[in-house]
Design a protein around this motif. Structure first.
Motif, short mmCIF file in Angstrom:
data_model
loop_
_atom_site.label_atom_id
_atom_site.label_comp_id
_atom_site.label_asym_id
_atom_site.label_seq_id
_atom_site.Cartn_x
_atom_site.Cartn_y
_atom_site.Cartn_z
N SER A 7 0.93 -1.17 0.00
CA SER A 7 -0.18 -0.14 0.00
C SER A 7 0.93 1.28 -0.11
N LEU A 8 1.95 1.20 0.93
CA LEU A 8 2.80 2.13 0.80
C LEU A 8 3.57 2.69 -0.48
N VAL A 9 3.90 1.64 -1.20
CA VAL A 9 4.59 1.74 -2.51
C VAL A 9 3.73 2.31 -3.46
N LEU A 10 2.18 1.87 -3.46
CA LEU A 10 1.26 2.17 -4.23
C LEU A 10 0.93 3.79 -4.08
N VAL A 11 0.86 3.94 -2.76
CA VAL A 11 0.49 5.62 -2.51
C VAL A 11 1.68 6.45 -3.05
N LEU A 12 3.00 6.13 -2.89
CA LEU A 12 3.96 6.83 -3.50
C LEU A 12 4.19 6.83 -4.96
N LEU A 13 3.65 5.58 -5.36
CA LEU A 13 3.62 5.80 -7.08
C LEU A 13 2.51 6.73 -7.25
N LEU A 14 1.33 6.53 -6.82
CA LEU A 14 0.31 7.51 -7.22
C LEU A 14 0.54 8.96 -6.98
N ASN A 98 -29.07 -2.21 -22.33
CA ASN A 98 -28.35 -1.05 -22.66
C ASN A 98 -29.48 -0.13 -23.72
N GLY A 99 -29.62 0.89 -23.16
CA GLY A 99 -30.56 1.72 -23.94
C GLY A 99 -30.07 2.65 -24.80
N VAL A 100 -28.98 2.58 -25.04
CA VAL A 100 -28.33 3.41 -26.07
C VAL A 100 -27.21 2.78 -26.81
N PRO A 101 -26.93 3.26 -28.00
CA PRO A 101 -25.66 2.64 -28.74
C PRO A 101 -24.36 2.73 -27.88
N VAL A 102 -23.55 1.96 -27.95
CA VAL A 102 -22.37 2.07 -27.20
C VAL A 102 -21.07 1.54 -27.90
N SER A 103 -20.02 2.35 -28.09
CA SER A 103 -18.51 2.07 -28.61
C SER A 103 -17.99 1.37 -27.62
N VAL A 104 -17.20 0.28 -27.71
CA VAL A 104 -16.45 -0.25 -26.48
C VAL A 104 -15.00 -0.54 -27.47
N ALA A 105 -14.11 0.15 -26.57
CA ALA A 105 -12.49 -0.01 -27.15
C ALA A 105 -12.05 -1.24 -25.90
N LEU A 106 -11.41 -2.01 -26.59
CA LEU A 106 -10.70 -3.14 -25.66
C LEU A 106 -9.19 -2.87 -25.76
N PHE A 107 -8.42 -2.71 -24.64
CA PHE A 107 -7.17 -2.26 -24.60
C PHE A 107 -6.16 -3.20 -23.87
N ASP A 108 -4.99 -3.20 -24.17
CA ASP A 108 -4.01 -4.01 -23.47
C ASP A 108 -3.43 -3.48 -22.20
N ARG A 109 -2.59 -3.94 -21.43
CA ARG A 109 -2.12 -3.43 -20.12
C ARG A 109 -1.42 -1.95 -20.04
N ARG A 163 -1.59 3.26 -15.59
CA ARG A 163 -0.49 3.13 -15.13
C ARG A 163 -0.18 2.54 -13.93
N ALA A 164 -1.11 2.56 -12.79
CA ALA A 164 -0.99 2.13 -11.65
C ALA A 164 -1.24 0.80 -11.90
N LEU A 165 -2.22 0.32 -12.37
CA LEU A 165 -2.68 -1.01 -12.90
C LEU A 165 -1.23 -1.89 -13.48
N LYS A 166 -0.67 -1.13 -14.39
CA LYS A 166 0.56 -1.73 -14.95
C LYS A 166 1.74 -1.99 -14.07
N ALA A 167 1.82 -0.86 -13.12
CA ALA A 167 2.94 -0.86 -12.05
C ALA A 167 2.84 -2.25 -11.08
N SER A 168 1.37 -2.48 -10.73
CA SER A 168 1.21 -3.26 -9.84
C SER A 168 1.33 -4.79 -10.21
N ALA A 169 1.27 -4.78 -11.64
CA ALA A 169 1.53 -6.16 -12.09
C ALA A 169 2.87 -6.40 -12.47
N GLU A 170 3.86 -5.58 -12.46
CA GLU A 170 5.16 -5.89 -12.71
C GLU A 170 5.84 -6.27 -11.29
#
Length: 170
Positions: A7-14, A98-109, A163-170
């Protein structure tokens, strides 16, 4: 003790990344960094090589905490939902309720868009759309929004939560 150190590392990163105070509170409490109840709104930037960067306000949802997450009935014109998965997935998408048309972008880490899907409103017997890629997150916006702003496959999504998600996975 290990959770405290993480948690401390994450807070410092954020802090280093310039995260909002609510994000810092979530991280210091040992919660997931992209919790829907904590993160609230985040401003993200979408970049492509042939158009100016586009800034978008999104609500960030961490599917590690909210695995039942799905599409919204409405989306703001210049806003959306940023869904973060605890690991890479290829799960299908549905436009149920879903009541409206939606565009969905799928992305990597890294926030690179791998595929964009267009979903039409549906209330019964909704088709499931199977992505052609494995992805780490998705960005949902109003139907046609990506095309209107010149955003496509290969465009970059820049966000503190990614960025935080990527950092937590490394």
């Amino acid at each position: 003790m290990r959770q405290y150190q993480s948690s401390l590392v994450l807070v410092l990163l954020l802090l280093f990344l310039g995260a909002a105070p609510s994000v810092l509170l979530a991280a210091s409490a040992g919660r997931s960094i992209a919790s829907r109840t904590v993160f609230g709104q985040e401003r993200i930037t979408l970049k492509t090589s042939n158009t100016p960067p586009v800034v978008l306000s999104v609500e960030v949802v961490d599917l590690a905490l909210r695995p039942e997450g799905g599409l919204r009935r409405t989306l703001p014109e210049n806003g959306g939902l940023l869904w973060l998965y605890p690991q890479v997935t290829d799960q299908p998408l549905e436009a149920r309720s879903n009541g409206v048309p939606v565009s969905v972008a799928l992305f990597d880490r890294n926030g690179v868009i791998l595929q964009i899907l267009e979903l039409e409103p549906c209330n019964t017997r909704c088709p499931r759309l199977f992505p052609k890629v494995a992805y780490r997150g998705r960005l949902e916006v109003a139907g046609g929004w990506f095309a209107q702003h010149g955003i496509g496959v290969g465009s970059q999504i820049e966000a503190a939560s990614i960025r935080a998600l990527k950092a937590s996975a490394e």
